[in-house]
Motif scaffolding. Structure first.
Motif, PDB file in Angstrom:
ATOM      1  N   LYS A   5      38.104  45.826  31.727  1.00 53.60           N
ATOM      2  CA  LYS A   5      38.468  44.659  33.256  1.00 53.60           C
ATOM      3  C   LYS A   5      37.512  44.969  34.805  1.00 53.60           C
ATOM      4  O   LYS A   5      37.202  46.899  34.921  1.00 53.60           O
ATOM      5  CB  LYS A   5      39.687  44.861  33.597  1.00 53.60           C
ATOM      6  CG  LYS A   5      40.358  45.981  34.045  1.00 53.60           C
ATOM      7  CD  LYS A   5      42.568  46.496  33.673  1.00 53.60           C
ATOM      8  CE  LYS A   5      42.285  47.497  34.124  1.00 53.60           C
ATOM      9  NZ  LYS A   5      44.104  48.089  34.092  1.00 53.60           N
ATOM     10  N   ILE A  12      42.324  40.476  38.113  1.00 55.20           N
ATOM     11  CA  ILE A  12      41.904  41.048  37.380  1.00 55.20           C
ATOM     12  C   ILE A  12      41.227  40.532  36.469  1.00 55.20           C
ATOM     13  O   ILE A  12      41.607  39.171  36.378  1.00 55.20           O
ATOM     14  CB  ILE A  12      43.066  42.216  36.889  1.00 55.20           C
ATOM     15  CG1 ILE A  12      43.880  42.657  37.830  1.00 55.20           C
ATOM     16  CG2 ILE A  12      41.839  42.753  35.980  1.00 55.20           C
ATOM     17  CD1 ILE A  12      42.489  43.799  38.611  1.00 55.20           C
ATOM     18  N   PHE A  14      39.471  40.070  32.748  1.00 51.79           N
ATOM     19  CA  PHE A  14      39.463  40.445  31.737  1.00 51.79           C
ATOM     20  C   PHE A  14      37.994  40.175  30.707  1.00 51.79           C
ATOM     21  O   PHE A  14      37.912  38.788  30.959  1.00 51.79           O
ATOM     22  CB  PHE A  14      40.205  40.357  30.519  1.00 51.79           C
ATOM     23  CG  PHE A  14      41.932  40.976  31.910  1.00 51.79           C
ATOM     24  CD1 PHE A  14      41.998  42.393  30.952  1.00 51.79           C
ATOM     25  CD2 PHE A  14      42.417  40.407  32.002  1.00 51.79           C
ATOM     26  CE1 PHE A  14      43.216  43.286  31.569  1.00 51.79           C
ATOM     27  CE2 PHE A  14      43.469  41.481  33.382  1.00 51.79           C
ATOM     28  CZ  PHE A  14      44.083  42.357  32.632  1.00 51.79           C
TER      29      PHE A  14
END
Length: 157
Positions: A5, A12, A14
């Motif tokens: 991440k 964020i 991923f």
């Protein structure tokens, strides 16, 4: 499958992939920082995304491995031909893949794109220039389009 991440201006991100290539990128409003260690397999993707968001990169050079149907992959491949700072419509995208009547299927494939930003589905807009659905949220789509093509500075005189 390796995961990582990274923090972006939009939340964020991923990342997931393996030696066959980058498989998915998801975005979340989750707070936090990067994982301290990013697998060597995902380091190029993390580095290029950071370069993109810092304004140093306009094209990605990564091994990709998105999972989908042959039709979806055809649409995703065509999306990669939309240049940085440009947009196209769902109708034009349908024409480019050879079936103008497949506009709904093209829109659905666009919405299933597993590689946010790298396969630039945010660059597809409505025929009338409107911002249409975006899996990451319309606020992110607007941010990305403005980031890639900032409004010209207005003259005060």
């Amino acid at each position: 499958m390796k995961t990582a991440k990274i923090k972006t201006p939009l939340g964020i991100a991923f990342l997931e992939g393996d030696e066959n290539g980058l498989r998915t990128i998801r975005i979340s409003d989750e707070e936090g920082t990067d994982f301290p260690e990013i697998s060597p397999i995902l380091q190029p993707a993390a580095k290029q995304l950071k370069e993109y968001f810092s304004g140093e990169r306009t094209e990605f050079d990564l091994k990709l491995n998105p999972q989908g149907t042959e039709f979806q992959k055809k649409v995703w491949l065509e999306l990669q031909n939309i240049p940085f700072g440009s947009t196209t419509s769902y109708l034009e995208l349908s024409r480019k893949i050879g079936d103008e009547k497949a506009i709904r299927a093209v829109a659905a494939a666009n919405g299933k794109n597993p590689l946010w930003i790298i396969i630039p589905c945010h660059r597809v807009i409505g025929n009338d220039g409107s911002l249409t659905g975006y899996a990451g949220g319309l606020h992110r789509k607007k941010w990305l389009l403005d980031f890639e093509n900032p409004p010209a500075q207005q003259s005060l005189f």
